[in-house]
Scaffold this motif. Structure first.
Motif, short mmCIF file in Angstrom:
data_model
loop_
_atom_site.label_atom_id
_atom_site.label_comp_id
_atom_site.label_asym_id
_atom_site.label_seq_id
_atom_site.Cartn_x
_atom_site.Cartn_y
_atom_site.Cartn_z
N GLU A 79 0.84 -1.21 0.00
CA GLU A 79 0.00 0.00 0.00
C GLU A 79 0.87 1.25 0.00
O GLU A 79 0.57 2.23 -0.70
CB GLU A 79 -0.92 -0.02 1.23
CG GLU A 79 -1.99 1.05 1.23
CD GLU A 79 -2.99 0.90 0.10
OE1 GLU A 79 -3.51 1.94 -0.34
OE2 GLU A 79 -3.23 -0.24 -0.34
N ILE A 80 1.94 1.23 0.77
CA ILE A 80 2.87 2.37 0.78
C ILE A 80 3.49 2.55 -0.60
O ILE A 80 3.59 3.68 -1.11
CB ILE A 80 3.98 2.16 1.84
CG1 ILE A 80 3.39 2.13 3.24
CG2 ILE A 80 5.01 3.29 1.76
CD1 ILE A 80 4.38 1.70 4.31
N LEU A 81 3.90 1.45 -1.22
CA LEU A 81 4.49 1.53 -2.56
C LEU A 81 3.52 2.13 -3.56
O LEU A 81 3.90 2.94 -4.42
CB LEU A 81 4.89 0.13 -3.04
CG LEU A 81 6.26 -0.40 -2.61
CD1 LEU A 81 6.49 -1.78 -3.22
CD2 LEU A 81 7.37 0.54 -3.06
N LYS A 82 2.25 1.73 -3.46
CA LYS A 82 1.22 2.26 -4.36
C LYS A 82 1.07 3.76 -4.18
O LYS A 82 1.00 4.52 -5.15
CB LYS A 82 -0.11 1.54 -4.11
CG LYS A 82 -1.22 1.94 -5.06
CD LYS A 82 -2.49 1.17 -4.75
CE LYS A 82 -3.64 1.61 -5.65
NZ LYS A 82 -4.90 0.90 -5.33
N ASN A 83 1.01 4.21 -2.93
CA ASN A 83 0.88 5.65 -2.65
C ASN A 83 2.12 6.41 -3.13
O ASN A 83 2.01 7.52 -3.68
CB ASN A 83 0.68 5.89 -1.16
CG ASN A 83 -0.68 5.42 -0.69
OD1 ASN A 83 -1.62 5.37 -1.47
ND2 ASN A 83 -0.79 5.07 0.58
N LEU A 84 3.27 5.81 -2.94
CA LEU A 84 4.52 6.45 -3.37
C LEU A 84 4.55 6.61 -4.89
O LEU A 84 4.96 7.66 -5.41
CB LEU A 84 5.72 5.62 -2.90
CG LEU A 84 7.10 6.19 -3.21
CD1 LEU A 84 7.29 7.55 -2.55
CD2 LEU A 84 8.19 5.23 -2.73
N LYS A 85 4.09 5.59 -5.58
CA LYS A 85 4.06 5.65 -7.04
C LYS A 85 3.13 6.76 -7.51
O LYS A 85 3.47 7.52 -8.45
CB LYS A 85 3.58 4.29 -7.58
CG LYS A 85 3.72 4.14 -9.08
CD LYS A 85 3.34 2.73 -9.51
CE LYS A 85 3.49 2.55 -11.01
NZ LYS A 85 3.09 1.18 -11.44
#
Length: 740
Positions: A79-85
């Motif tokens: 989820e963090i990776l998705k938000n970062l992207k």
């Protein structure tokens, strides 16, 4: 002075937003480092506590909490990776629009900035940028200055728009902005449409138009049907609608795996694959229709591809072939198939008395009555399998009773126990095999055999088509012979696919797509009535988004009344229809030319983006055309154009064009099975070009000899409407009558 102050305020807001995003990016990167470390530690603990043997239950209980915690950390990490992207995409251009809104009954003015994702200050909880899909964002797409409203979860919110503004932000720099009520023409849209094409479809989130936004946000119906002219953005609407549904129905647990796109071919699938990720969503399920067909019936027979079918019809002067396609695509033929199934159940299946141990377990009359009076309306094979299970259940019950008597007999004669039991079981196996063979005589059904039966018995077809508008002239008998011959040879024409899939479902049922909640069907006009009956059966609990253009059909003459058939198929459900007449893809001049090709031109409102008129170039030889296109292409690349489509009428012609042009310039021959559009020169057919667009389209040899039938007219229309900026049409000799 006022403009200068306004510009400074805009710069301040932009810089503050960028600072916020960069701070968030830094924070998320730190969190990722922490999560990576935690995941690494948890993995080590799982390995340490993992049981050394599979049956060590105590150790398994000890390690289970660590496994669950590890799973939670991985979900959080993703989820963090998705938000970062998403933030990395937004940092160069955080928003593209704004409107100032005063809600009724309030004195405060809200400045609503619109971007790809919602940005909320975690300290103040203020929303810095609103997601384009948020309910309030619809005001930006649907209203100018003045009275406005939007549909919020709590009801309709009304108010006034006092300012509406659009921005051009690139690489964190404010290039320009303007207030929409001041500039009459939509300069942002004009600029976006004027860009050169890329090898992948782009998002239109910055330029969604009012009629497009209504379709994207509609969630009231069970089936939403869109008839859109060429260049109206149907596919873009569909993909943005998927992104909206994933946002809007997140609380209803709608996930990417619950949505399915049915795509016409692999080229189209590759072309659209970047859109949802650009909108911050993962790609949903997608299936190429021909792949589905091959999975369903391709293991039984060789199935003709749709592109070959279209070419066969467009080049075919054999009336038998044309009549065959017309018959099997008709609504009347569906009635014939339903009657065929009913006839087969009542007259062809020969139920027999089932015996066991000299007694009738089930009479043929009871079996037939139970089979025909199935209240659950199960597929034929499922009903027969259920009968078979009931028969064996009853036999098993009787067999248990008989074995009990034998076991009592053995108890009295102790020395012979093993031999007697073994003998009794051996007899039982023989009997069971005999019964199974007996059952197979009426439980073994085959949809292909049933279909062949329809055409192998001419009198039967006459009886089943009684009262229907079906021509049973001499051509029908030739159609019947050809159909039977193809089945015997292990192949079927494309026009047989719909009927065979329909029979397969009615006989066997489908189970693969039970979890799908929403189906998107693009190029809706490619599917005849029977395919929509199949879609309804396959996805009986799903909602539908159906998009097409009747002017781009290639296998039968249809008009907008075609969509009334969809009404019939989904009768009882709430259906909403939209007719989109605005065309945005091509220049005004290309649009006007393309419309003139059609026998019954649709209502099209071309966008006022002007360019060069289409060029008509006549040459004396095939090779001369190829050389001219190669020379023209080199000049066009020098002018900044990136994608060029050379559209040949047939696969054979495309292969020949490729074989000649590759000697003069780099070209790519597209294959609908596994290829994708490139920046450069793409050689393809009109069928393969559907849904695609190119900076420049070359139509190869639009001569009288090459384009002469009504099928050809639509092929030419599709080819011409692929052009964004330039359209150049070549001909060997005189141009076809459609160009005039």
């Amino acid at each position: 002075m006022e403009q200068t102050n306004d510009y400074q305020l805009e710069l301040m807001y932009l810089n503050r937003t960028i600072d916020f995003i960069e701070d968030e990016i830094y924070r998320l990167k730190q969190m990722i480092m922490v999560e990576k470390s935690d995941i690494r530690k948890l993995r080590e603990e799982v390995l340490n506590y993992a049981p050394s043997t599979p049956d060590n239950f105590d150790r398994l209980v000890e390690v289970n909490p660590y496994i669950n915690e590890l799973k939670n950390h991985i979900v959080y990490y993703n989820e963090i990776l998705k938000n970062l992207k998403s933030l990395n995409k937004m940092v160069s251009s955080p928003y593209f629009g704004r409107f100032d809104f005063i809600e009724n009954g309030s004195d405060s003015l809200e400045k609503i900035y619109i971007g790809l994702k919602t940005l909320r200050d975690p300290n103040t909880f203020d929303i810095i940028v609103y997601d384009w899909r948020a309910p309030i964002s619809s005001v930006f797409y649907r209203f100018e200055k003045g009275r406005a409203f939007y549909k919020a979860p709590d009801g309709i919110i009304e108010g006034n728009v006092v300012l509406k503004r659009q921005y051009k932000i690139e690489n964190q720099k404010l290039k320009y902005y303007f207030d929409c009520n001041v500039v009459i023409d939509d300069e942002i849209l004009k600029e976006a449409l004027g860009r050169n094409s890329t090898a992948k479809m782009r998002t239109i989130v910055e330029t969604i138009q009012k009629e497009q936004d209504k379709i994207i946000r509609d969630v009231d119906g069970d089936a939403l049907v869109v008839q859109g002219v060429a260049g109206s953005g149907k596919t873009s609407i569909a993909l943005h609608r998927i992104a909206y549904l994933l946002y809007f129905e997140r609380d209803k647990n709608l996930k990417k795996d619950d949505i399915l796109i049915i795509s016409p071919n692999k080229i189209f699938s590759q072309y659209i694959k970047n859109v949802l990720p650009e909108l911050g969503e993962e790609n949903v399920n997608e299936i190429i229709f021909e792949d589905f067909v091959k999975n369903a019936i391709g293991d039984v027979v060789h199935v003709e591809e749709r592109s070959d079918y279209v070419e066969r019809l467009s080049s075919c002067e054999d009336k038998v072939m044309l009549d065959s396609a017309r018959l099997k695509n008709s609504s009347e033929f569906i009635v014939v198939l339903d009657r065929l199934l009913s006839y087969y159940e009542r007259n062809v299946i020969e139920f027999k008395d089932v015996y066991y141990d000299g007694k009738v377990v089930y009479s043929r009359y009871d079996l037939k009555n139970e089979f025909l009076n199935d209240k659950m309306k199960r597929p034929m094979k499922k009903r027969l399998e259920r009968l078979e299970m009931k028969i064996f259940d009853k036999i098993h019950y009787l067999r248990k009773g008989r074995l009990s008597k034998i076991e009592r007999f053995v108890e009295d004669r102790k020395g012979h126990e093993f031999e007697i039991k073994a003998y009794s079981r051996l007899l039982s196996i023989k009997e069971m095999r005999r019964i199974k063979n007996q059952l197979n005589s009426f439980t073994d059904v085959n949809f292909l055999y049933i279909y062949r039966l329809l055409f192998s018995d001419k009198d039967l077809f006459k009886r089943l088509s009684y009262g229907l508008n079906i021509d049973l002239s001499e051509n029908f008998f030739k159609i019947a012979e050809l159909t039977c011959k193809n089945i015997d040879d292990g192949k079927v024409y494309y026009e047989d696919i719909g009927p065979l899939l329909y029979l397969k479902y009615k006989v066997e049922g489908f189970t693969a797509y039970k979890k799908i909640k929403h189906v998107v069907i693009d190029e809706a006009q490619d599917y005849s009535h029977i395919f929509y009956e199949i879609f309804k059966l396959m996805f009986y609990d799903a909602k539908f988004t159906v998009l097409g253009d009747v002017n781009q059909t290639l296998d039968r003459g249809i008009n907008e009344a075609f969509y009334d058939l969809i009404d019939e198929v989904f009768a009882g459900r709430k259906i909403k229809k939209f007719f989109v007449e605005n065309s945005y893809r091509s220049t005004y001049e290309i649009n006007e030319f393309s419309i003139g090709l059609l026998k019954h031109p649709p209502k099209i409102k071309p966008f006022e983006r002007h360019g060069d008129k289409p060029q008509l170039v006549s040459r004396g030889s095939f090779e001369e055309i190829c050389i001219n296109i190669a020379n023209n292409a080199s000049e066009l690349f020098a002018d900044g154009y990136k994608t060029i489509g050379v559209i040949a009428k047939t696969k054979d012609e495309a292969n020949k064009v490729y074989g000649t042009m590759k000697n003069f310039i780099n070209v790519k021959l597209l294959n609908s099975k596994d290829d994708e559009v490139i920046e450069g020169i793409n050689i393809l057919t009109p069928y393969e070009a559907k849904g695609l667009e190119f900076d420049v389209a070359f139509v190869f040899n639009a001569s009288n000899e090459n384009y002469k039938t009504e099928y050809d007219r639509n092929l030419l229309y599709i080819a011409c409407t692929r052009a964004l900026h330039r359209l150049i049409i070549y001909s060997l000799g005189d141009f076809c009558k459609f160009i005039g």
